[in-house]
Design an enzyme around this catalytic site. Sequence first.
Site, PDB file in Angstrom:
ATOM      1  N   ASP A   1      -3.283  -3.037  -2.439  1.00 34.19           N
ATOM      2  CA  ASP A   1      -4.433  -2.140  -2.388  1.00 34.19           C
ATOM      3  C   ASP A   1      -4.392  -1.132  -3.534  1.00 34.19           C
ATOM      4  OD1 ASP A   1      -6.768  -1.046  -1.433  1.00 34.19           O
ATOM      5  OD2 ASP A   1      -5.806   0.171   0.115  1.00 34.19           O
ATOM      6  N   ASN A   2      -5.561  -0.541  -3.821  1.00 31.70           N
ATOM      7  CA  ASN A   2      -5.704   0.562  -4.794  1.00 31.70           C
ATOM      8  C   ASN A   2      -5.215   0.205  -6.192  1.00 31.70           C
ATOM      9  OD1 ASN A   2      -4.570   2.443  -2.054  1.00 31.70           O
ATOM     10  ND2 ASN A   2      -6.677   2.532  -2.766  1.00 31.70           N
TER      11      ASN A   2
ATOM     12  N   GLU B   1     -11.493   3.876  -0.174  1.00 35.62           N
ATOM     13  CA  GLU B   1     -11.680   4.086   1.256  1.00 35.62           C
ATOM     14  C   GLU B   1     -12.212   5.486   1.571  1.00 35.62           C
ATOM     15  OE1 GLU B   1      -7.304   4.459   0.080  1.00 35.62           O
ATOM     16  OE2 GLU B   1      -8.918   3.003  -0.173  1.00 35.62           O
TER      17      GLU B   1
ATOM     18  N   ASP C   1       0.844  -1.185   0.000  1.00 34.89           N
ATOM     19  CA  ASP C   1       0.000   0.000   0.000  1.00 34.89           C
ATOM     20  C   ASP C   1       0.885   1.243   0.000  1.00 34.89           C
ATOM     21  OD1 ASP C   1      -2.286   1.510  -0.044  1.00 34.89           O
ATOM     22  OD2 ASP C   1      -2.731   1.297   2.086  1.00 34.89           O
TER      23      ASP C   1
ATOM     24  N   LYS D   1       2.110   3.326  -6.050  1.00 37.59           N
ATOM     25  CA  LYS D   1       1.601   2.313  -6.972  1.00 37.59           C
ATOM     26  C   LYS D   1       2.604   1.985  -8.078  1.00 37.59           C
ATOM     27  CE  LYS D   1      -1.538   3.204  -4.191  1.00 37.59           C
ATOM     28  NZ  LYS D   1      -1.405   2.537  -2.885  1.00 37.59           N
TER      29      LYS D   1
END
Length: 259
Positions: A211-212, A241, A183, A186
């Site tokens: 994540d993401n 989120e 996380d 990216k």
Amino acid sequence: MVSPAIALAFLPLLLTLLIRYRFYFVLFYRAVLLRVWRDCRTGLSREERCFQYVLTNATPGDPESILDGFDSWCTKKEFISHIGPKKGKILDRLLSEHSPLTVLELGAHCGYSTVRIARALPLGARLFSVEMDQKNAAIAEKVIRLAGFDEALVELIVCPSDEVIPRLRADFDLEKLDFVFMDHWKKCYLPDLQMLEGSGLLGKGSMILADNVLFPGAPNFLRYIRRCGLYEWRVHRATLEYSKGIRDGMAELVYQGTK
């Protein structure tokens, strides 16, 4: 100057864009504009303001109370890109199912996900949490200790991930990583994953949760895991989120070994 007639002609298009992308406008306001204004007004960073709120409202030694404090702040006050409670339940479930003994977290930020992971680990487990930003790492350290986790369980490493990963085996006497949570930046997902593969720390059954991957997105990472043949994988669909209407997802990978 633009004539009223031309302005009126563009009004329906403007309204359409505002309606279609309203959740993104709200996110931009909460994550950027509001942050800049409060940074200037308070002289504190967003992360420092969040920590003060948690410190005031949470119970020391109670991880659930600390997570609730973060969730309350991020929902009602300012946006911070923690995993959040909804996607956090996916993380909780995977940790419960696999009971990993060695966990690597890439991107501690303020310590929210670190606390969420640590509270779910079995006796004797170790969590190595990596955060490159020194100011955020200082906050994460306070949050982790406030939650009641000592260095025997959680070790915070303040360093860029691409410098830490090659040293994990030698510096921390690691043989295998059972679980990796990504996380952080990216753009680092793919090179860090390939670095982990090359380090020999991934064994058959090692799990990676990223994540993401849909927003802001990690397209090169997703393209690689589809094509490389090293993983069983799936994407858990979710929303961003502390937001509404912005689609996001978490990639779950299970390492199968080299082909």
